[in-house]
Design a protein around this motif. Structure first.
Motif, mmCIF file in Angstrom:
data_model
loop_
_atom_site.group_PDB
_atom_site.id
_atom_site.type_symbol
_atom_site.label_atom_id
_atom_site.label_comp_id
_atom_site.label_asym_id
_atom_site.label_seq_id
_atom_site.Cartn_x
_atom_site.Cartn_y
_atom_site.Cartn_z
ATOM 1 N N ILE A 77 0.841 -1.174 -0.032
ATOM 2 C CA ILE A 77 0.042 -0.101 -0.017
ATOM 3 C C ILE A 77 0.897 1.157 0.243
ATOM 4 O O ILE A 77 0.751 2.389 -0.751
ATOM 5 N N GLU A 78 1.787 1.171 0.816
ATOM 6 C CA GLU A 78 2.609 2.421 1.068
ATOM 7 C C GLU A 78 3.527 2.609 -0.516
ATOM 8 O O GLU A 78 3.726 3.676 -0.771
ATOM 9 N N ALA A 79 3.845 1.515 -0.785
ATOM 10 C CA ALA A 79 4.672 1.399 -2.196
ATOM 11 C C ALA A 79 3.908 2.205 -3.375
ATOM 12 O O ALA A 79 4.397 3.133 -3.877
ATOM 13 N N ALA A 80 2.590 1.765 -3.451
ATOM 14 C CA ALA A 80 1.774 2.156 -4.462
ATOM 15 C C ALA A 80 1.396 3.585 -4.221
ATOM 16 O O ALA A 80 1.306 4.473 -5.096
ATOM 17 N N ILE A 81 1.325 4.022 -3.232
ATOM 18 C CA ILE A 81 1.146 5.550 -2.741
ATOM 19 C C ILE A 81 2.343 6.488 -3.322
ATOM 20 O O ILE A 81 2.269 7.534 -3.989
ATOM 21 N N ARG A 82 3.701 6.028 -2.975
ATOM 22 C CA ARG A 82 5.034 6.412 -3.528
ATOM 23 C C ARG A 82 4.934 6.685 -4.694
ATOM 24 O O ARG A 82 5.213 7.672 -5.427
ATOM 25 N N LYS A 83 4.468 5.574 -5.521
ATOM 26 C CA LYS A 83 4.345 5.762 -6.847
ATOM 27 C C LYS A 83 3.519 6.580 -7.698
ATOM 28 O O LYS A 83 3.804 7.461 -8.477
ATOM 29 N N GLY A 84 2.172 6.812 -6.850
ATOM 30 C CA GLY A 84 1.355 7.701 -7.413
ATOM 31 C C GLY A 84 1.709 9.132 -7.241
ATOM 32 O O GLY A 84 1.312 9.969 -8.001
ATOM 33 N N THR A 85 2.247 9.292 -6.147
ATOM 34 C CA THR A 85 2.766 10.735 -5.705
ATOM 35 C C THR A 85 3.995 11.085 -6.689
ATOM 36 O O THR A 85 4.604 12.207 -6.435
ATOM 37 N N GLY A 86 4.681 10.217 -7.151
ATOM 38 C CA GLY A 86 5.885 10.418 -8.076
ATOM 39 C C GLY A 86 7.145 10.267 -7.236
ATOM 40 O O GLY A 86 8.364 10.462 -7.837
ATOM 41 N N GLN A 87 7.135 9.738 -6.029
ATOM 42 C CA GLN A 87 8.331 9.715 -5.081
ATOM 43 C C GLN A 87 9.053 8.412 -5.625
ATOM 44 O O GLN A 87 10.174 8.280 -5.711
ATOM 45 N N ASP A 88 8.261 7.475 -6.423
ATOM 46 C CA ASP A 88 9.212 6.288 -6.831
ATOM 47 C C ASP A 88 8.576 6.119 -8.339
ATOM 48 O O ASP A 88 7.527 6.616 -8.651
ATOM 49 N N ALA A 89 9.434 5.409 -9.114
ATOM 50 C CA ALA A 89 9.046 5.000 -10.390
ATOM 51 C C ALA A 89 7.782 4.136 -10.471
ATOM 52 O O ALA A 89 7.736 3.617 -9.309
ATOM 53 N N GLY A 90 7.185 3.897 -11.452
ATOM 54 C CA GLY A 90 6.082 3.145 -11.841
ATOM 55 C C GLY A 90 4.617 3.726 -11.798
ATOM 56 O O GLY A 90 3.704 3.051 -11.716
ATOM 57 N N GLY A 91 4.738 5.041 -11.671
ATOM 58 C CA GLY A 91 3.358 5.362 -11.367
ATOM 59 C C GLY A 91 2.682 6.247 -12.725
ATOM 60 O O GLY A 91 1.734 6.838 -12.859
ATOM 61 N N ASP A 92 3.329 5.736 -13.839
ATOM 62 C CA ASP A 92 2.701 6.277 -15.198
ATOM 63 C C ASP A 92 1.469 5.325 -15.644
ATOM 64 O O ASP A 92 1.315 4.739 -16.530
ATOM 65 N N ILE A 93 0.468 5.340 -14.877
ATOM 66 C CA ILE A 93 -0.788 4.689 -14.990
ATOM 67 C C ILE A 93 -1.816 5.686 -15.332
ATOM 68 O O ILE A 93 -1.980 6.500 -14.312
ATOM 69 N N ILE A 94 -2.599 5.403 -16.090
ATOM 70 C CA ILE A 94 -3.909 6.359 -16.553
ATOM 71 C C ILE A 94 -5.082 5.476 -16.497
ATOM 72 O O ILE A 94 -4.951 4.127 -16.777
ATOM 73 N N GLU A 95 -6.179 6.091 -16.173
ATOM 74 C CA GLU A 95 -7.544 5.273 -16.206
ATOM 75 C C GLU A 95 -8.408 5.829 -17.229
ATOM 76 O O GLU A 95 -8.420 6.901 -17.618
ATOM 77 N N ILE A 96 -8.859 4.538 -18.027
ATOM 78 C CA ILE A 96 -9.559 4.905 -19.219
ATOM 79 C C ILE A 96 -10.874 4.152 -19.131
ATOM 80 O O ILE A 96 -10.609 2.828 -18.657
ATOM 81 N N ASN A 97 -12.066 4.545 -19.493
ATOM 82 C CA ASN A 97 -13.095 3.845 -19.189
ATOM 83 C C ASN A 97 -13.739 3.652 -20.810
ATOM 84 O O ASN A 97 -13.740 4.563 -21.710
ATOM 85 N N TYR A 98 -13.998 2.510 -21.313
ATOM 86 C CA TYR A 98 -14.515 2.000 -22.255
ATOM 87 C C TYR A 98 -15.847 1.599 -22.239
ATOM 88 O O TYR A 98 -16.489 1.025 -21.301
ATOM 89 N N GLU A 99 -16.760 2.006 -23.077
ATOM 90 C CA GLU A 99 -18.219 1.554 -23.463
ATOM 91 C C GLU A 99 -18.551 0.788 -24.546
ATOM 92 O O GLU A 99 -17.910 0.753 -25.706
ATOM 93 N N GLY A 100 -19.647 0.031 -24.386
ATOM 94 C CA GLY A 100 -20.150 -0.826 -25.364
ATOM 95 C C GLY A 100 -21.271 -1.763 -25.079
ATOM 96 O O GLY A 100 -22.033 -1.229 -24.230
ATOM 97 N N TYR A 101 -21.451 -2.951 -25.742
ATOM 98 C CA TYR A 101 -22.648 -3.615 -25.765
ATOM 99 C C TYR A 101 -22.038 -5.225 -25.397
ATOM 100 O O TYR A 101 -21.401 -5.459 -26.368
#
Length: 248
Positions: free
Chosen positions: A65-89
């Motif tokens: 959990i703590e490692a993921a927070i550091r990635k998200g805040t840019g303290q550690d590498a590995g945070g280059d993740i974006i969220e994208i929603n796709y729609e369909g049927y």
């Protein structure tokens, strides 16, 4: 009983969640990374607070959990993740929203389009079905542990919107803005939650027959097995009788 919570309940009873604990850990960590991009302090970041609570509910280790927070805040590498929603049927024309978290937009869109087609559905344009859904807090409790009256009293005091009977669980819905305060009120009251998430809840649902439900389950499982997929939601409404047959 509609899309997302239905499949989660079926998978839980079949032990599918336990078999895929590693994937659940990865999803939880990605959500923390994305949430932490808006600040690494849970006290002032409600989405991060919810993401951490969800991660703890599946026993994601504290160091992860703590490692993921550091990635998200840019303290550690590995945070280059974006969220994208796709729609369909999906099969039978049910509306579907696929939430993804990815470090490669082109790869993900190609894979989701392929999986939708393979599963008997199709990808649509942005906005084609999202108007049918509303972002809400969804909190589930076991019927074996709590009565409707117990939860109703606590839900009213906490400021929840609705209490629903969803098979073998009670499901409480909240406005998105009230989600954290309601969840924290249940925690303070000592009530044990099965899950507490922000979900896409269909405002209206579409009844499906047994064959369509089977195809839809396979369709959702195809999508959920993709490493970039966080959640899959649909507006399918499946009767208790059909659900019982799906679980056989």
């Amino acid at each position: 009983m509609s899309g997302h919570s239905k499949w989660a309940n079926i998978q839980h009873r079949k032990g599918r969640q336990d078999a895929k604990r590693g994937k659940e850990f990865t999803k939880a960590a990605k959500e923390i990374i994305i949430a932490a991009k808006n600040g690494g302090d849970p006290a002032s970041n409600s989405r991060l607070r919810a993401a951490i609570a969800a991660a703890k509910s599946i026993n994601l280790p504290k160091d992860k959990i703590e490692a993921a927070i550091r990635k998200g805040t840019g303290q550690d590498a590995g945070g280059d993740i974006i969220e994208i929603n796709y729609e369909g049927y999906g099969p039978g024309g049910v509306a579907v929203i696929v939430e993804t978290a990815t470090d490669n937009r082109n790869r993900t869109v190609a894979e989701i389009r392929h999986l939708m087609s393979k599963g008997g559905g199709s990808m649509g344009e942005n906005g084609c079905v999202s108007w049918k859904f509303e972002r809400k807090g969804v909190i589930q409790f076991s019927k074996e542990k709590y009565t409707e009256d117990q939860l109703m009293e606590a839900a009213l005091e906490a400021g929840a919107d609705d209490l629903r009977d969803e098979g073998d669980v009670w499901e409480i819905q909240t406005a998105m803005a009230d989600f954290n305060s309601v969840r924290e009120a249940f925690e303070a009251a000592g009530l044990e939650m099965i899950s507490a998430e922000l979900n896409q809840v269909p405002q209206t649902t579409m009844e499906v027959d047994l064959e369509t439900a089977r195809k839809l389950l396979r369709f959702i499982e195809l999508l959920e097995d993709n490493d970039d997929v966080q959640n899959v939601y649909s507006d399918a409404d499946i009767s208790d009788e059909i659900m019982a047959q799906l679980e056989d």
